[in-house]
Design an enzyme around this catalytic site. Structure first.
Site, PDB file in Angstrom:
ATOM      1  N   CYS A 120       4.871 -25.695 -75.121  1.00  0.00           N
ATOM      2  CA  CYS A 120       5.468 -26.973 -74.738  1.00  0.00           C
ATOM      3  C   CYS A 120       4.451 -28.066 -75.023  1.00  0.00           C
ATOM      4  CB  CYS A 120       5.851 -26.984 -73.262  1.00  0.00           C
ATOM      5  SG  CYS A 120       6.912 -28.381 -72.832  1.00  0.00           S
ATOM      6  N   CYS A 122       4.201 -30.890 -72.968  1.00  0.00           N
ATOM      7  CA  CYS A 122       3.950 -31.779 -71.822  1.00  0.00           C
ATOM      8  C   CYS A 122       2.520 -31.698 -71.290  1.00  0.00           C
ATOM      9  CB  CYS A 122       4.960 -31.553 -70.709  1.00  0.00           C
ATOM     10  SG  CYS A 122       4.906 -29.927 -69.948  1.00  0.00           S
ATOM     11  N   CYS A 130       7.846 -33.603 -72.839  1.00  0.00           N
ATOM     12  CA  CYS A 130       7.812 -32.342 -73.572  1.00  0.00           C
ATOM     13  C   CYS A 130       8.063 -32.538 -75.064  1.00  0.00           C
ATOM     14  CB  CYS A 130       8.833 -31.374 -72.980  1.00  0.00           C
ATOM     15  SG  CYS A 130       8.582 -31.083 -71.213  1.00  0.00           S
ATOM     16  N   LYS A 195      17.068 -23.980 -68.519  1.00  0.00           N
ATOM     17  CA  LYS A 195      16.014 -24.584 -67.704  1.00  0.00           C
ATOM     18  C   LYS A 195      16.546 -25.873 -67.108  1.00  0.00           C
ATOM     19  CE  LYS A 195      11.310 -26.351 -67.825  1.00  0.00           C
ATOM     20  NZ  LYS A 195      10.067 -26.493 -68.598  1.00  0.00           N
ATOM     21  N   ARG A 205       3.471 -29.295 -61.852  1.00  0.00           N
ATOM     22  CA  ARG A 205       3.078 -30.502 -62.597  1.00  0.00           C
ATOM     23  C   ARG A 205       1.724 -31.002 -62.136  1.00  0.00           C
ATOM     24  NH1 ARG A 205       9.018 -33.320 -63.297  1.00  0.00           N
ATOM     25  NH2 ARG A 205       9.884 -31.531 -64.419  1.00  0.00           N
ATOM     26  N   ARG A 217      12.811 -35.754 -66.682  1.00  0.00           N
ATOM     27  CA  ARG A 217      13.146 -34.836 -67.775  1.00  0.00           C
ATOM     28  C   ARG A 217      14.655 -34.577 -67.891  1.00  0.00           C
ATOM     29  NH1 ARG A 217       7.949 -33.820 -68.712  1.00  0.00           N
ATOM     30  NH2 ARG A 217       6.627 -32.460 -67.457  1.00  0.00           N
ATOM     31  N   GLU A 233      23.979 -22.649 -73.775  1.00  0.00           N
ATOM     32  CA  GLU A 233      22.553 -22.660 -74.139  1.00  0.00           C
ATOM     33  C   GLU A 233      22.078 -21.262 -74.556  1.00  0.00           C
ATOM     34  OE1 GLU A 233      20.239 -24.739 -74.645  1.00  0.00           O
ATOM     35  OE2 GLU A 233      20.581 -26.592 -73.567  1.00  0.00           O
ATOM     36  N   LYS A 248      15.765 -20.571 -65.253  1.00  0.00           N
ATOM     37  CA  LYS A 248      14.663 -21.152 -64.490  1.00  0.00           C
ATOM     38  C   LYS A 248      15.116 -22.424 -63.809  1.00  0.00           C
ATOM     39  CE  LYS A 248      10.305 -23.449 -65.320  1.00  0.00           C
ATOM     40  NZ  LYS A 248       9.403 -23.995 -66.287  1.00  0.00           N
ATOM     41  N   SER A 274       6.963 -22.672 -59.348  1.00  0.00           N
ATOM     42  CA  SER A 274       5.895 -23.064 -58.432  1.00  0.00           C
ATOM     43  C   SER A 274       6.410 -23.493 -57.061  1.00  0.00           C
ATOM     44  CB  SER A 274       5.085 -24.191 -59.071  1.00  0.00           C
ATOM     45  OG  SER A 274       5.911 -25.288 -59.414  1.00  0.00           O
TER      46      SER A 274
HETATM   47  C1  PBG Z   1       6.571 -27.083 -69.168  1.00  0.00           C
HETATM   48  C2  PBG Z   1       6.867 -26.179 -68.048  1.00  0.00           C
HETATM   49  C3  PBG Z   1       7.148 -26.489 -66.712  1.00  0.00           C
HETATM   50  C4  PBG Z   1       7.210 -25.280 -66.031  1.00  0.00           C
HETATM   51  C5  PBG Z   1       7.008 -24.278 -66.964  1.00  0.00           C
HETATM   52  N1  PBG Z   1       6.830 -24.851 -68.210  1.00  0.00           N
HETATM   53  C6  PBG Z   1       7.253 -27.778 -66.015  1.00  0.00           C
HETATM   54  C7  PBG Z   1       8.256 -28.787 -66.346  1.00  0.00           C
HETATM   55  O1  PBG Z   1       9.211 -28.562 -67.081  1.00  0.00           O
HETATM   56  O2  PBG Z   1       8.052 -29.900 -65.846  1.00  0.00           O
HETATM   57  C8  PBG Z   1       7.436 -25.128 -64.557  1.00  0.00           C
HETATM   58  C9  PBG Z   1       6.842 -23.896 -63.957  1.00  0.00           C
HETATM   59  C10 PBG Z   1       6.729 -23.910 -62.480  1.00  0.00           C
HETATM   60  O3  PBG Z   1       7.157 -24.836 -61.766  1.00  0.00           O
HETATM   61  O4  PBG Z   1       6.178 -22.924 -61.975  1.00  0.00           O
HETATM   62  N2  PBG Z   1       7.629 -27.763 -69.705  1.00  0.00           N
END
Ligand code: PBG
Length: 322
Positions: A120, A122, A130, A195, A205, A217, A233, A248, A274
């Protein structure tokens, strides 16, 4: 037939009987442990938003991989924090960046560990989005070569699988094409296909220093209310060449996981993100939940909903309990 003939409790009488008829089990081989890699050496710094998780330099990531492997761990997911950011996230494709470096160290120390890399922009862009940005909009097609270059750098370093999480349309095809052109047709792609634009990424983040500098996003990640779109998707990513598809976050989207499971026979991943991890930790610290039981139940629910593999920060903690 019903009570008094049918009595479900008969098969719950003792642990051995219960085990004979148990429908879902978690195994160490189901779990992928996400870690955060930084430049440098001998860096191991706790991440305040994710209790027990650390920023690790490649050497420390290698030591952690060995420890995780000794406990029965089989797979890890690598995120990178670079020492420089720019508008197009070019440090993400640096062959000497923290992720390629950590891939090499881990594959060297623990060759049997499956090393998956998150792809990614970001973490690598100055604006935290991203993809490339013009007039406060995230550009799609112009972003694809940058993602493909990053995936190529990871695969060249020896990654066992690359996992694009950016949610640009067409990124799986772009990555597949570049890998194939570079004699890396054997490297699979795990697509973050479904996602959602979720509040549960908050602690990540902070950990990845990847919060968008403006806006949010929702222009590229999915609307949390959408279910049919998840199947669309998944179909698109599989048609572009994804080998594994992902839903996710996991816990708040178990219905979507089940629906995707029933929709495709391809391997399905779920990411317990997270915020889901941080909630369990906070509730346990407050004395509201038993950590071991609630952690295991959260993962069992994800498995029961249909996930083949689960990405979770709980991986090293739960391994000894499986
Ligand atoms: C990057 C990404 C993110 C996560 C995984 N890859 C964050 C986002 O999309 O802002 C989140 C993982 C997590 O919260 O554990 N794009």
């Amino acid at each position: 037939m019903a009570w008094p003939v049918d009595r479900p409790r008969r098969l719950r009488d003792n642990p051995a009987l219960r085990a004979l008829v148990s429908e879902t089990t978690l195994s160490p081989a189901d779990l992928v442990y996400p870690i955060f890699v930084v430049p440098g050496a001998r860096v191991k710094k706790e991440i305040s938003s994710l209790p027990g998780q650390h920023h690790l330099s490649p050497d420390e990531a290698g030591l952690l991989a060995l420890e995780f492997q000794r406990a029965g761990g089989r797979a890890m997911l690598l995120f990178g924090l670079p020492d420089r950011k720019d508008a197009v996230g070019s440090s993400g494709a640096d062959p000497d960046g923290p992720v390629p470096a950590a891939v090499k160290v881990i594959k060297n120390l623990a060759p049997d560990m499956a090393v998956i890399t998150d792809v990614c922009l970001c973490e690598y862009t100055s604006h935290g989005h991203c993809g490339l940005v013009r007039d406060q909009k995230v550009l799609n097609d112009q972003t694809l070569p940058h993602l493909a270059a990053q995936a190529l750098a990871h695969a060249k370093a020896g990654a066992d699988m690359v996992a694009p999480s950016d949610m640009m349309d067409g990124r799986v095809a772009a990555i597949r094409q570049v890998l194939d052109e570079n004699h890396l047709s054997h490297v699979p792609i795990m697509a973050y296909s479904v996602k959602y634009a979720s509040a549960f990424y908050g602690p990540f983040r902070q950990a990845a220093d990847s919060a968008p500098a403006f806006g949010d996003r929702r222009g590229y990640q999915m609307d949390p209310g959408n279910r049919r779109e998840a199947l669309f998707e998944v179909d698109l990513d599989l048609a572009e060449g994804a080998d594994v598809v992902m839903v996710k976050p996991a816990g708040p989207y178990l219905d979507v996981l089940r629906e995707v499971r029933d929709h495709t026979s391809r391997p399905l991943a779920a990411y317990q993100v997270s915020g889901e991890f941080a909630m369990l930790k906070a509730a346990a610290a407050a004395g509201a939940l038993d950590f071991k039981r609630s952690a295991l139940e959260s993962l069992l629910g994800i498995k029961r909903a249909g996930a083949d593999l689960i990405l979770t920060y709980l991986a090293p903690e739960v391994l000894p309990w499986l």
